[in-house]
Write a protein that holds these residues in place. Structure first.
Motif, PDB file in Angstrom:
ATOM      1  N   GLY A 234       0.826  -1.209   0.000  1.00 11.08           N
ATOM      2  CA  GLY A 234       0.000   0.000   0.000  1.00 11.08           C
ATOM      3  C   GLY A 234       0.856   1.253   0.000  1.00 11.08           C
ATOM      4  N   MET A 235       1.905   1.255   0.825  1.00 11.39           N
ATOM      5  CA  MET A 235       2.723   2.468   0.936  1.00 11.39           C
ATOM      6  C   MET A 235       3.470   2.767  -0.362  1.00 11.39           C
ATOM      7  N   ILE A 236       4.024   1.716  -0.963  1.00 12.81           N
ATOM      8  CA  ILE A 236       4.815   1.926  -2.182  1.00 12.81           C
ATOM      9  C   ILE A 236       3.920   2.383  -3.329  1.00 12.81           C
ATOM     10  N   THR A 237       2.748   1.746  -3.485  1.00 12.06           N
ATOM     11  CA  THR A 237       1.870   2.181  -4.584  1.00 12.06           C
ATOM     12  C   THR A 237       1.324   3.582  -4.315  1.00 12.06           C
ATOM     13  N   ALA A 238       1.012   3.868  -3.039  1.00 12.38           N
ATOM     14  CA  ALA A 238       0.509   5.211  -2.723  1.00 12.38           C
ATOM     15  C   ALA A 238       1.590   6.252  -3.030  1.00 12.38           C
ATOM     16  N   LEU A 239       2.827   5.957  -2.669  1.00 11.40           N
ATOM     17  CA  LEU A 239       3.912   6.909  -2.919  1.00 11.40           C
ATOM     18  C   LEU A 239       4.084   7.155  -4.420  1.00 11.40           C
ATOM     19  N   ALA A 240       3.999   6.064  -5.207  1.00 14.16           N
ATOM     20  CA  ALA A 240       4.125   6.231  -6.659  1.00 14.16           C
ATOM     21  C   ALA A 240       2.991   7.123  -7.177  1.00 14.16           C
ATOM     22  N   ALA A 241       1.771   6.898  -6.664  1.00 14.04           N
ATOM     23  CA  ALA A 241       0.639   7.727  -7.088  1.00 14.04           C
ATOM     24  C   ALA A 241       0.881   9.186  -6.696  1.00 14.04           C
ATOM     25  N   MET A 242       1.443   9.409  -5.496  1.00 11.62           N
ATOM     26  CA  MET A 242       1.710  10.784  -5.052  1.00 11.62           C
ATOM     27  C   MET A 242       2.749  11.464  -5.936  1.00 11.62           C
TER      28      MET A 242
ATOM     29  N   ALA B  77       5.088  15.442  -0.522  1.00  9.65           N
ATOM     30  CA  ALA B  77       5.910  16.108   0.505  1.00  9.65           C
ATOM     31  C   ALA B  77       6.362  15.146   1.603  1.00  9.65           C
ATOM     32  N   SER B  78       5.572  14.120   1.880  1.00 11.28           N
ATOM     33  CA  SER B  78       5.948  13.191   2.958  1.00 11.28           C
ATOM     34  C   SER B  78       6.669  11.948   2.443  1.00 11.28           C
ATOM     35  N   ALA B  79       7.221  12.039   1.226  1.00 10.13           N
ATOM     36  CA  ALA B  79       7.870  10.856   0.636  1.00 10.13           C
ATOM     37  C   ALA B  79       8.913  10.259   1.581  1.00 10.13           C
ATOM     38  N   GLY B  80       9.707  11.119   2.223  1.00 10.78           N
ATOM     39  CA  GLY B  80      10.775  10.631   3.112  1.00 10.78           C
ATOM     40  C   GLY B  80      10.213   9.787   4.240  1.00 10.78           C
ATOM     41  N   LEU B  81       9.140  10.270   4.851  1.00 13.87           N
ATOM     42  CA  LEU B  81       8.524   9.538   5.964  1.00 13.87           C
ATOM     43  C   LEU B  81       7.963   8.197   5.483  1.00 13.87           C
ATOM     44  N   ILE B  82       7.271   8.246   4.332  1.00 11.37           N
ATOM     45  CA  ILE B  82       6.676   7.007   3.808  1.00 11.37           C
ATOM     46  C   ILE B  82       7.763   5.971   3.531  1.00 11.37           C
ATOM     47  N   LEU B  83       8.871   6.434   2.925  1.00 12.32           N
ATOM     48  CA  LEU B  83       9.963   5.500   2.630  1.00 12.32           C
ATOM     49  C   LEU B  83      10.599   4.960   3.908  1.00 12.32           C
ATOM     50  N   ALA B  84      10.693   5.826   4.916  1.00 12.10           N
ATOM     51  CA  ALA B  84      11.307   5.395   6.181  1.00 12.10           C
ATOM     52  C   ALA B  84      10.467   4.299   6.838  1.00 12.10           C
TER      53      ALA B  84
ATOM     54  N   ARG C  64      13.165   8.256  -8.524  1.00 12.74           N
ATOM     55  CA  ARG C  64      11.882   7.982  -9.204  1.00 12.74           C
ATOM     56  C   ARG C  64      11.936   6.689  -9.998  1.00 12.74           C
ATOM     57  N   THR C  65      13.031   6.496 -10.721  1.00 13.83           N
ATOM     58  CA  THR C  65      13.167   5.257 -11.503  1.00 13.83           C
ATOM     59  C   THR C  65      13.085   4.049 -10.577  1.00 13.83           C
ATOM     60  N   SER C  66      13.822   4.122  -9.484  1.00 16.67           N
ATOM     61  CA  SER C  66      13.849   3.003  -8.542  1.00 16.67           C
ATOM     62  C   SER C  66      12.464   2.767  -7.938  1.00 16.67           C
ATOM     63  N   LEU C  67      11.749   3.872  -7.644  1.00 16.13           N
ATOM     64  CA  LEU C  67      10.399   3.739  -7.075  1.00 16.13           C
ATOM     65  C   LEU C  67       9.484   2.988  -8.039  1.00 16.13           C
ATOM     66  N   PHE C  68       9.530   3.361  -9.334  1.00 16.24           N
ATOM     67  CA  PHE C  68       8.629   2.696 -10.266  1.00 16.24           C
ATOM     68  C   PHE C  68       9.066   1.259 -10.545  1.00 16.24           C
ATOM     69  N   GLY C  69      10.368   1.027 -10.475  1.00 14.07           N
ATOM     70  CA  GLY C  69      10.852  -0.359 -10.550  1.00 14.07           C
ATOM     71  C   GLY C  69      10.311  -1.179  -9.394  1.00 14.07           C
ATOM     72  N   THR C  70      10.300  -0.576  -8.205  1.00 12.14           N
ATOM     73  CA  THR C  70       9.784  -1.277  -7.021  1.00 12.14           C
ATOM     74  C   THR C  70       8.299  -1.607  -7.191  1.00 12.14           C
ATOM     75  N   VAL C  71       7.554  -0.659  -7.786  1.00 10.97           N
ATOM     76  CA  VAL C  71       6.121  -0.901  -8.007  1.00 10.97           C
ATOM     77  C   VAL C  71       5.926  -2.118  -8.914  1.00 10.97           C
ATOM     78  N   ILE C  72       6.744  -2.196  -9.969  1.00 13.10           N
ATOM     79  CA  ILE C  72       6.614  -3.336 -10.886  1.00 13.10           C
ATOM     80  C   ILE C  72       6.934  -4.647 -10.154  1.00 13.10           C
ATOM     81  N   LEU C  73       8.013  -4.633  -9.389  1.00 12.75           N
ATOM     82  CA  LEU C  73       8.390  -5.842  -8.642  1.00 12.75           C
ATOM     83  C   LEU C  73       7.304  -6.254  -7.654  1.00 12.75           C
ATOM     84  N   VAL C  74       6.778  -5.275  -6.920  1.00 12.57           N
ATOM     85  CA  VAL C  74       5.802  -5.614  -5.883  1.00 12.57           C
ATOM     86  C   VAL C  74       4.509  -6.125  -6.516  1.00 12.57           C
ATOM     87  N   THR C  75       4.185  -5.614  -7.705  1.00 18.97           N
ATOM     88  CA  THR C  75       2.986  -6.091  -8.400  1.00 18.97           C
ATOM     89  C   THR C  75       3.155  -7.558  -8.799  1.00 18.97           C
ATOM     90  N   ALA C  76       4.321  -7.854  -9.390  1.00 20.22           N
ATOM     91  CA  ALA C  76       4.575  -9.236  -9.817  1.00 20.22           C
ATOM     92  C   ALA C  76       4.630 -10.165  -8.607  1.00 20.22           C
TER      93      ALA C  76
END
Ligand code: HEC
Length: 288
Positions: free
Chosen positions: A26-34, A48-55, A112-124
């Motif tokens: 949920g957090m990773i997909t929400a962050l990508a959407a943000m 704005a809260s990307a740092g907190l979400i990633l932490a 950003r690239t890494s974030l979207f890569g993570t989204v693809i991985l987490v989906t699979a």
């Protein structure tokens, strides 16, 4: 292969995997959407809260993957599917950590690239995880017919029991027409091609006859010596009771049918009509 069950403490932690897994997803997909929303002037502060979400998300992803490894030790899953799921899940956790590090170092494009890569991985990984737990047809099983046709899926819902008219199941082979569908509804989610808990598969007559880790499960003609019937007959809170507590249970009618069938020698291909079941068994079958 006979797997010794791992210690309870490992399984205790492993069982947190299906719960925890939703948080990093949920957090990773929400962050990508943000991050996407933040590209529009109206939502420019969305991330704005990307740092907190990633932490939160990165450590949770690592914890989830660790619990997943422990859970995998329980065994009974389709091995290929499990191997893919494990590596994609581990990859997701590593990618989440990398995304966090890149963000922290202020490397925006790489982050950003890494974030979207993570989204693809987490989906699979998530999709394979769903297939492991629910079976690969779970999502599409009850899809409307035109949609199934579009994706080239089999048209009958495999879990929906026999697709024959009531008049016909009396002439069908008894396993395919009567007993198999009971297993399909109540047992094969755990005792089938994708998961074979206790080393037992109930998705075909031959597999059933092979039995499980503890040996044969059907003793034709002797229902008292057949774990296939005796386990479902145990009190629901007994350790060996089947299906496990909380899962759809066999009805009294299904238990009666199973008992009658084993006592009749657990035949495979004889038709129900030729086996001449007593009226109460016919009534239980008709009531399905
Ligand atoms: C939610 C998962 C689940 C469902 C559904 C389920 N089982 Fe099981 N079954 C297990 C697990 C886990 C084991 C192994 C642990 C044990 O032996 O109790 C097992 C073991 C067994 C065994 C012993 C196999 C052996 O040789 O060790 C039998 C027999 C059995 N199940 C019958 C059934 C029947 C019949 C049904 C359907 C009416 C059913 N199970 C539904 C999870 C399930």
């Amino acid at each position: 292969m006979h797997l010794h069950p791992p210690p309870d403490s490992i399984l205790f932690l492993g069982h947190f995997h299906p719960l925890l897994v939703h948080l990093p997803i949920g957090m990773i997909t929400a962050l990508a959407a943000m991050e996407i929303a933040a590209r529009f002037a109206r939502f420019k502060n969305a991330a704005a809260s990307a740092g907190l979400i990633l932490a939160l998300a990165a450590p949770l992803a690592v914890l989830t993957a660790a619990c997943g490894w422990l859970l995998s030790l329980a065994g009974g899953y389709d091995e290929d599917l499990l191997a893919w799921h494990k590596w994609l899940g581990t990859g997701t956790a590593l990618a989440a950590v990398m995304t966090g590090l890149l963000f922290w170092r202020g490397n925006v494009a790489a982050y950003r690239t890494s974030l979207f890569g993570t989204v693809i991985l987490v989906t699979a990984a998530g999709h394979l995880g769903g297939s492991l737990t629910h079976g690969s047809n779970y999502l599409t099983e009850y899809a409307p017919a035109p949609l199934k046709k579009l994706f080239g899926l089999p048209s009958a819902a495999p879990g929906a029991g026999p697709v024959v008219a009531p008049a016909d199941w009396r002439r069908q082979p008894v396993f395919a027409g009567v007993i198999g569908p009971i297993f399909k509804n109540k047992c094969t989610a755990c005792h089938g091609p994708e998961k074979s808990k206790g080393g037992l598969r109930l998705d075909s007559y031959a597999a059933m006859m092979k039995g499980g880790e503890d040996g044969l499960v059907v003793s034709p003609g002797n229902d008292a010596q057949s774990p296939l019937l005796q386990r479902p007959l145990l009190p629901v809170d007994a350790d060996d009771h089947m299906p496990p507590v909380g899962k759809p249970q066999l009805t009294a009618g299904e238990l009666a049918v199973l008992k009658w069938w084993i006592a009749a020698g657990a035949p495979e291909t004889n038709s129900l009509a030729s086996l001449q079941p007593p009226p109460e068994i016919l009534a239980a079958l008709a009531a399905r």
